[in-house]
Scaffold this motif. Sequence first.
Motif, mmCIF file in Angstrom:
data_model
loop_
_atom_site.group_PDB
_atom_site.id
_atom_site.type_symbol
_atom_site.label_atom_id
_atom_site.label_comp_id
_atom_site.label_asym_id
_atom_site.label_seq_id
_atom_site.Cartn_x
_atom_site.Cartn_y
_atom_site.Cartn_z
ATOM 1 N N GLN A 176 -6.146 -12.514 -0.163
ATOM 2 C CA GLN A 176 -6.451 -11.109 -0.512
ATOM 3 C C GLN A 176 -5.190 -10.261 -0.382
ATOM 4 N N LEU A 177 -4.433 -10.495 0.705
ATOM 5 C CA LEU A 177 -3.203 -9.711 0.904
ATOM 6 C C LEU A 177 -2.248 -9.865 -0.280
ATOM 7 N N VAL A 178 -2.048 -11.117 -0.734
ATOM 8 C CA VAL A 178 -1.051 -11.300 -1.809
ATOM 9 C C VAL A 178 -1.572 -10.770 -3.148
ATOM 10 N N LEU A 179 -2.866 -10.957 -3.387
ATOM 11 C CA LEU A 179 -3.392 -10.469 -4.666
ATOM 12 C C LEU A 179 -3.417 -8.935 -4.680
ATOM 13 N N LEU A 180 -3.783 -8.348 -3.544
ATOM 14 C CA LEU A 180 -3.764 -6.876 -3.462
ATOM 15 C C LEU A 180 -2.344 -6.358 -3.644
ATOM 16 N N ASN A 181 -1.389 -7.108 -3.106
ATOM 17 C CA ASN A 181 0.014 -6.711 -3.260
ATOM 18 C C ASN A 181 0.394 -6.650 -4.737
ATOM 19 N N CYS A 182 0.035 -7.695 -5.477
ATOM 20 C CA CYS A 182 0.318 -7.710 -6.921
ATOM 21 C C CYS A 182 -0.409 -6.560 -7.615
ATOM 22 N N LEU A 183 -1.659 -6.343 -7.216
ATOM 23 C CA LEU A 183 -2.455 -5.291 -7.863
ATOM 24 C C LEU A 183 -1.829 -3.914 -7.620
ATOM 25 N N VAL A 184 -1.423 -3.668 -6.396
ATOM 26 C CA VAL A 184 -0.812 -2.368 -6.074
ATOM 27 C C VAL A 184 0.449 -2.177 -6.921
ATOM 28 N N LEU A 185 1.272 -3.206 -7.004
ATOM 29 C CA LEU A 185 2.506 -3.082 -7.798
ATOM 30 C C LEU A 185 2.173 -2.822 -9.267
ATOM 31 N N ALA A 186 1.168 -3.533 -9.775
ATOM 32 C CA ALA A 186 0.809 -3.375 -11.192
ATOM 33 C C ALA A 186 0.234 -1.993 -11.466
ATOM 34 N N ILE A 187 -0.547 -1.456 -10.518
ATOM 35 C CA ILE A 187 -1.112 -0.114 -10.705
ATOM 36 C C ILE A 187 0.009 0.927 -10.678
ATOM 37 N N CYS A 188 0.915 0.783 -9.726
ATOM 38 C CA CYS A 188 2.018 1.762 -9.615
ATOM 39 C C CYS A 188 2.842 1.766 -10.903
ATOM 40 N N LYS A 189 3.030 0.578 -11.467
ATOM 41 C CA LYS A 189 3.796 0.512 -12.716
ATOM 42 C C LYS A 189 3.077 1.305 -13.813
#
Length: 606
Positions: A409-422
């Motif tokens: 969950q931590l790594v997928l959320l990390n990717c999601l946060v980066l993708a949303i910020c982009k």
Amino acid sequence: MCGITGYTGKMEALPFIMQGLEKLEYRGYDSAGVTLVDDKKMFICKESGRLSALSTKLSGQHHPQTCGVGHTRWATHGIPSQLNSHPHSNQAKTICLVHNGIIENYLSLKQELLKKDYHFRSQTDTEIIVHLLDDQYYHEGLNMFDALKKVLPRLSGSFALCIVTKDEPDTIYVAKKESPMILGRNSSGCFCASDAPALLPYTKKIMPLKDNEIAILRKDSIEVFGFDGSEKTQEWIDAPYDIKAAQRDGYDSFMLKEIYEQPRAIKETLRGRLTEDDVVVDELDELDLDWKDLKRVYFVACGTAYHACLSAAMQMQHLTSLNVYCFPASEFRYGEPYLDKKCLCIFVSQSGETADTIAAVKLAVQAKARTIGIVNVLGSSMSRMTDICLYTCAGPEISVASTKAYTTQLVLLNCLVLAICKRIDGSKADRKMIAELKNLPDLIRDVLKYDEQIKKLAKLLSDKNDVYFIGRQHDYPVALEGSLKLKEISYIHADAYYAGELKHGPIALIEKDTVVIAVATEAKIAAKTISNIQETLARGSKVILLTSDQIETEGFEHVIRLKTISQALMPVEIIIILQLFAYHTAVMKGCDIDKPRNLAKSVTVE
Ligand code: M6R
């Protein structure tokens, strides 16, 4: 929570039912029972306590019946006892059923049945269902399918039900609303169970039943209908993992196996999500959302998944000026959160069946907020409710204490946060972080090498009544998760505090030999946490310090140094150490690692 298995076909039913219940033991339970049916009678056997007690009761008996259902009960209404355990039957013992979930309006339905002279043997909410069916079947003259269509819409709450009758001894009626139920089939017959591991030794062809569906299982056919009687299309899939994934595979517990599976689970979760210099979360394009218009982001989950959300929310707060909130689902659902179509709600759940999280999703959907699910179980209720669903690919997590679900969950959320910020401001993901994400599986393999050292250090904890965890910023949510792991399986009281908050009260609890596990991995604030540690040392505490290799410390007796990576990813490394601490401490205390008291794997009640 409760586990259900059922079979009808050419084989004897009992072996499948019992092995399936064993596979579902991880869900948590305190009594068990089975019903086997043929055209002569219903055989019912129940026992409170462990499944082994039921097996002992059944041993030496031969049961040739080829149709039956089994159940493990996690008590909600009424104490764990033989009377309250399932299956429940009507007075004539011609209709029998097992139930997972809670019937919220059972008291009013019970009053109605009492007036019709029905007698109740148990304190459960479940027993009303069998009497309601009896009423429709015998007094209204309906067949079982029509009786179900009448009764099911009257039940508020959640249920997965399996019903067998003496009149149709090779048929199982199955119904589902907000509690999981998976169907399976092979050349010998048809199966159902609360979770896929129960089916895997017999078949890989599975179909998660959807909410508000009734399935009729016969020896060689399955039909699926809506509660209104309309026929439904069947979506069969191959189980996404094999039987080995649901076995202990030489480890002495599922928890330890799952701790060691984390490098692979993270690798699988990140598969296809990383390019040279960016993250790939193309599913976001399917969201009907004008990113520039986005006003609020909510992260919502329970337990361990909530701790993963706290880290992701913190990361997002650091990267954007958006209003970012993080709530346990049980608070979100009653907290009247401001929700509209300019809000994005991210729900995280290993099982995808947690009642509070599902209720929170419903609230967001009703308010037309955009919803994203992060789920581990394919086809689970939550995965079908959110606008888009991203899967952690951790494989089945059997241990009640969540480990690999958290890190994935931590790594997928990390990717999601980066993708949303982009999408919000065009910011590109940090190349350094992308490289670190790619290297995480190897890094975790290195962290797992601390296992022996932690086993020795765990002696410091095993005779304690209380342990305190402290940390600041990104080190705090992981301290919370470490303390949750310890209390869940070792029953040691463990609390986590912001390190800076210690002196505002909790320090009163520190005395000679109190163990403090301090997490101080962030260079710019580690010195502050270390000062707080000194304050506890001055009061006689024993400190275990988890820090990173760029932070200088001296004078600490017990220090574990982890490789420095981006702060948002540090929890992935730290938690491996804290999981191992919890595990070794619990082993030393002789606790049952995979069956912690009072806990259920998937909390399908409020
Ligand atoms: O299946 P979910 O992720 O929704 O479950 C949420 C919690 O019940 C779960 O994380 C629980 O806290 C674990 N036992 C923690 O180890």
